[in-house]
Design a protein around this motif. Structure first.
Motif, short mmCIF file in Angstrom:
data_model
loop_
_atom_site.label_atom_id
_atom_site.label_comp_id
_atom_site.label_asym_id
_atom_site.label_seq_id
_atom_site.Cartn_x
_atom_site.Cartn_y
_atom_site.Cartn_z
N SER A 174 -21.28 31.40 28.24
CA SER A 174 -22.70 31.13 28.36
C SER A 174 -23.46 31.23 27.04
O SER A 174 -24.58 30.73 26.95
CB SER A 174 -23.34 32.10 29.36
N ASN A 175 -22.88 31.90 26.04
CA ASN A 175 -23.57 32.13 24.78
C ASN A 175 -22.65 31.80 23.61
O ASN A 175 -21.43 31.91 23.72
CB ASN A 175 -24.00 33.59 24.68
N PRO A 176 -23.23 31.41 22.46
CA PRO A 176 -22.39 31.19 21.28
C PRO A 176 -21.68 32.48 20.89
O PRO A 176 -22.20 33.57 21.06
CB PRO A 176 -23.42 30.78 20.20
N TRP A 177 -20.48 32.33 20.35
CA TRP A 177 -19.68 33.48 19.96
C TRP A 177 -19.53 33.49 18.44
O TRP A 177 -19.65 32.46 17.78
CB TRP A 177 -18.31 33.41 20.63
N PRO A 178 -19.26 34.64 17.86
CA PRO A 178 -19.06 34.70 16.41
C PRO A 178 -17.74 34.05 16.00
O PRO A 178 -16.75 34.12 16.73
CB PRO A 178 -19.06 36.20 16.11
N GLY A 179 -17.73 33.43 14.84
CA GLY A 179 -16.50 32.84 14.33
C GLY A 179 -16.18 31.51 14.98
O GLY A 179 -16.96 30.94 15.73
N GLY A 180 -14.97 31.02 14.65
CA GLY A 180 -14.54 29.73 15.16
C GLY A 180 -13.40 29.88 16.14
O GLY A 180 -13.09 30.97 16.62
N LEU A 181 -12.76 28.76 16.46
CA LEU A 181 -11.68 28.74 17.43
C LEU A 181 -10.30 28.66 16.79
O LEU A 181 -9.30 28.86 17.45
CB LEU A 181 -11.86 27.55 18.39
N GLY A 182 -10.22 28.32 15.51
CA GLY A 182 -8.94 28.30 14.82
C GLY A 182 -8.15 27.03 15.04
O GLY A 182 -8.58 26.08 15.71
#
Length: 334
Positions: A174-182
């Motif tokens: 539901s919310n943006p998360w820190p970092g990327g997905l790799g």
């Protein structure tokens, strides 16, 4: 099933392309795709939209409408494994394959082109499922979304705030998360990875590795006996499904950033149910902030439960659905 643990396998398998004929790989991938579909055929009905797109839906039971939307890499069998049978005595349950997953068409063929960067907006996925719901007479539903499907359920509410009785966000993103997905997502989402790595994974990933990946989604619990075979986990390894899933997940974070400011306008009751031990979609990043962003939200955290409460904490999931229906003024048949 998640792409996360595929990262090293995707990269390693891609290196085999130079030594392995692409035609051989494509033939093997086609054989495995045909086998996956033969072993796990469509379970429900096909709803044809006015523009010819088809949505795969499973409909059973009677009572207020309850729509179920599955997560990334999944299909509607994730719900029919055991949860649906616990609900059909008091709801008409409608489980959908999301666009590009299972047996549902993509929301728009344009999302397969580089010009669109493969993005398939969650709000457009919601609109496509809503059109299918209209065709089968769904009215004022309770909408439950699991994981990625939680984002689609929230988008459903944003698209039709006055025609959605309630939402249940289950382990939902539901919310943006820190970092990327790799690399596990960026490789299959890239032009080169989509052409080379995806066919290799589809053709060569072992059934044992696939079962291990499925079981990992349940951590710290384990997948129920026969779950991977029942849901047809290998359907997610079809080339089109692999590409669609990678593109959808890769584009999710910025879409959530756009949706967050709109959550406060959601007028319907919202039940949020999330495992405290979920490390796939952590509650601290998603469920807890969401409970503060929606005026009519009720948050229930499940101690020790991971990402799949609808299999390992079904009483709690049923209770959340019934609370949502009751708060919406619906009266399920006893």
């Amino acid at each position: 099933m998640s792409w996360r643990k595929l990262a090293f396998k995707v990269i390693a398998l891609a290196g085999l392309t130079a030594a392995t004929g692409c035609a051989v790989i494509d033939r093997r991938a086609s054989e495995r795709e045909a086998m996956a579909e033969a072993n796990t055929p469509p379970l429900g009905e096909f709803v044809e939209l006015d523009d010819g797109r088809r949505v795969h839906a499973f409909v059973e039971g009677s009572g207020p409408d309850l729509v179920l939307i599955h997560g990334a890499s999944g299909n509607l069998r994730d719900f029919t494994y055991s949860l649906v049978d616990r609900l059909t005595d008091r709801y008409r349950v409608i489980a959908f394959d999301r666009p590009g997953m299972g047996y549902t068409d993509r929301a728009d063929p344009a999302y397969d082109t580089a010009a669109n960067n493969g993005a398939e907006p969650v709000r457009e996925q919601a609109r496509m499922l809503q059109l299918a719901a209209d065709k089968i007479g769904v009215a004022d539903p309770v909408v439950l979304g699991h994981s990625f499907g939680g984002a689609v359920a929230l988008a459903w509410g944003l698209e039709r705030p006055q025609d959605t009785a309630a939402l249940v966000v289950l382990s939902g993103a539901s919310n943006p998360w820190p970092g990327g997905l790799g690399a596990s997502y960026s490789v299959p989402n890239s032009s080169l990875g989509g052409r080379l790595a995806v066919p290799l994974v589809s053709a060569l990933l072992s059934d044992k590795t696939l079962e291990t990946m499925v079981d990992g989604v349940f951590t710290p619990q384990s997948a129920p006996a026969g779950y991977a075979d029942y849901i047809g986990a290998s359907l997610a390894l079809r080339r089109d499904s692999l590409r669609a899933n990678a593109r959808q997940v890769t584009s999710l974070k910025p879409q959530l950033a756009q949706m967050v400011p709109l959550y406060s306008d959601l007028p319907m009751p919202v039940e949020i149910l999330h495992g405290e031990a979920d490390d796939t979609v952590p509650a601290t990043i998603h469920a807890i902030p969401l409970s503060r962003q929606i005026p009519n939200a009720n948050l229930v955290l499940l101690p020790g439960i991971g990402h799949m409460p609808h299999h390992v904490a079904q009483d709690d999931v049923e209770a959340a659905i019934d609370r949502a229906a009751a708060r919406a003024g619906l009266h399920p048949t006893p």
